[in-house]
Each structure stands twice: as structure tokens, then as C-alpha cells.
Write an enzyme that holds these catalytic residues in place. Structure first.
Site, PDB file in Angstrom:
ATOM      1  N   HIS A 153     109.762 134.153 170.855  1.00  0.00           N
ATOM      2  CA  HIS A 153     108.601 133.316 170.527  1.00  0.00           C
ATOM      3  C   HIS A 153     108.714 132.051 171.363  1.00  0.00           C
ATOM      4  O   HIS A 153     109.686 131.303 171.270  1.00  0.00           O
ATOM      5  CB  HIS A 153     108.557 132.964 169.044  1.00  0.00           C
ATOM      6  CG  HIS A 153     107.332 132.186 168.663  1.00  0.00           C
ATOM      7  ND1 HIS A 153     106.181 132.782 168.201  1.00  0.00           N
ATOM      8  CD2 HIS A 153     107.076 130.853 168.697  1.00  0.00           C
ATOM      9  CE1 HIS A 153     105.264 131.866 167.962  1.00  0.00           C
ATOM     10  NE2 HIS A 153     105.785 130.682 168.247  1.00  0.00           N
ATOM     11  N   CYS A 154     107.715 131.797 172.201  1.00  0.00           N
ATOM     12  CA  CYS A 154     107.762 130.678 173.143  1.00  0.00           C
ATOM     13  C   CYS A 154     106.875 129.540 172.651  1.00  0.00           C
ATOM     14  O   CYS A 154     105.656 129.717 172.520  1.00  0.00           O
ATOM     15  CB  CYS A 154     107.315 131.137 174.531  1.00  0.00           C
ATOM     16  SG  CYS A 154     107.330 129.806 175.754  1.00  0.00           S
TER      17      CYS A 154
END
Length: 283
Positions: free
Chosen positions: A137-138
Site C-alpha cells: 500500500h503506497c
């Protein structure tokens, strides 16, 4: 509208996911302003016939950067749909302990989503959903990097690194070129050049490292969660057969023309994941 609502919901769950894209947009905006208002009009470049070319090229890179970032933010990363009706997994929870090692090609049950998930799908603690071939998850795109948006994420990294290198190069040319103008003008230009150079070096180094990590995860066919799992196991080799690196890259960027890999379009890429039938046995 659905994509925008999902992005807004992620911002509420992860404040960092709202600040990082804003910081990215502000940094890109300042870089574009500094190049157009202080670097190119400087004595070393303003009289050059290449000055309009640099202005158009840099803005084209920035436009592609923003387009790729937008696609990465709002594209579905490959979210596994939830079942229409609740599924009772109480028998699986109360059953005897199952085998601790499962093949990555098997369907599994996500205890958080309480749903079946396809092979190689992983649960995101920020989005609270399972994502096919999730890498991580960025916060910079406020979204997961998964099967359906990894292409746009890598393109964003590529153009961010290219813009950083281009801006740094223009700053060096401005410094090495002939000086001119009054002292105050030179001091302002120098200040903006220093800030732009530092920004370009920092962001350029960061996105280059992440870009390299993403390409390695593709050609090794091992996203970040599976890399961590492999490091914790003695036998790091998975039972899947080896695939050619070009085939692995085409699985992410599409099987069309290689030049299409540079643009944030879905040409030659699948419209969505093809879900196999649910398993008939316990998973």
C-alpha cells in the site's frame, strides 16, 4: 465517482495517504515553476534555440507524470469482490489445525474479509480489502499497488525520475553557462536552482530505488509480501514454474507494442482479473 469515493475513504483511514499525494503535486508544481520561471529564462539558456524545446519537453514529462499518478490513484488495484451474502466459516475456525504451508496457487480464506480470495491475493490493512497480487500500500498514490494498477505506478516512478534528472541537468547547464543580469536577479535564480537541484536529487534517488524494486519484483514474479514470506522460509523456491522475463513484464504492461508501455493507457492489458471457480474443498 466510485473511484473518487474509494479514494476519499482511504484518506479518512490513512491521513498520510492524503498528505503524500499533496506533497507530490506541490513538488512537481514547484519544479515546473522553477524550470520555466528561473532556470530557462537565465542567461545560459534564454538565448539558446533549445530553450523552447526544453520547455515543451519538460512540460510533456510533467503531464505524463501527472496522468500516470492519477491513473494509479483512481484505478482499481485488483480488489477481490466481497460475497453478496455472508459465508459461514465457523466450521473452518473450529476444525482441527490445518496444514501450515499452502501452495500460493490455492484459494484461501481471508479471516478479515470473511471471504474466499484467489491465489496470490493479500489483505491490505489500510484498505481493509484483499487485492490480487498486491505488492504494497503506497501512501504516495493513496492506493494499493496491485495487479491492475502496478503498470501506472511504475510509469509514475519512471516519469518522476526522468523529470528529476531533466531538471537537475538544466540546473547544471544554467550554472555552467555564461553569467549575466544584475546581482539580485542572479541571487534569486541561484536560490531557486539550489532548491530545485536538492529536490531533484532527493526525489530522483527515492523513485529510482522504488522503481528498481518494482521491476525486480516483476521479473522474479515475487511481490513484496511473497518476498517476505520466502525470506522466512528455508525453501525460498515456490512450486510455480519459471516464466520468461518478457512474459512477466507483458503480464503487467500488456502484450501490445512496447512503446505503449510508456503511456497510461490500458491498451493490450486485461480489463480485469479472471476469477476461477471457487474451490469445492476446504481451503
Amino acid at each position: 465517482m466510485a473511484a473518487a469515493a474509494a479514494a476519499a475513504a482511504r484518506c479518512g483511514r490513512d491521513p498520510c495517504g492524503a498528505l503524500c499525494p499533496l506533497l507530490a503535486y506541490l513538488s512537481v508544481g514547484y519544479a515546473d515553476y522553477a524550470v520555466l520561471a528561473h532556470v530557462l529564462p537565465g542567461p545560459a539558456l534564454r538565448g539558446s534555440p533549445w530553450c523552447p524545446f526544453h520547455a515543451v519537453t519538460f512540460n510533456l514529462i510533467v503531464l505524463l507524470l501527472l496522468a500516470c499518478h492519477t491513473r494509479a490513484v483512481f484505478a482499481d488495484p485488483g480488489t477481490v469482490p466481497l460475497p453478496g451474502t455472508a459465508i459461514d466459516f465457523s466450521d473452518l475456525r473450529s476444525a482441527a489445525p490445518r496444514k501450515t504451508e499452502q501452495s500460493p496457487e490455492e484459494w484461501t480464506v481471508c479471516s478479515r474479509c470473511e471471504a474466499y480470495r484467489p491465489p496470490r491475493a493479500h489483505h491490505c490493512r489500510v484498505c481493509h480489502r484483499c487485492v490480487r497480487r498486491m505488492d504494497h500500500h503506497c501512501p504516495w498514490i493513496n492506493n494499493c499497488v496491485g495487479e491492475l494498477n502496478q503498470k501506472y505506478f511504475i510509469q509514475f516512478l519512471f516519469y518522476a525520475g526522468l523529470a528529476s534528472a531533466y531538471a537537475a541537468g538544466l540546473v547544471l547547464v544554467a550554472w555552467l553557462g555564461p553569467a549575466g543580469g544584475d546581482g539580485a536577479e542572479n541571487r534569486v535564480q541561484t536560490a531557486h536552482c539550489i532548491v530545485l537541484l536538492l529536490e531533484s536529487l532527493l526525489f530522483g534517488a527515492f523513485v529510482t530505488i522504488v522503481f528498481y524494486d518494482q521491476v525486480v519484483s516483476i521479473i522474479t514474479d515475487e511481490p513484496a509480501p511473497e518476498q517476505l514470506r520466502s525470506r522466512g522460509l528455508k525453501e525460498a523456491k515456490r512450486p510455480r514454474g519459471c516464466r520468461a522475463k518478457l512474459a512477466l513484464l507483458q503480464g503487467v504492461f500488456g502484450s501490445g507494442c512496447v512503446l505503449a508501455w510508456l503511456f497510461p493507457c490500458s491498451c493490450g492489458t486485461p480489463a480485469g482479473p479472471a476469477y476461477a471457480p471457487l474451490p469445492t474443498c476446504d481451503v
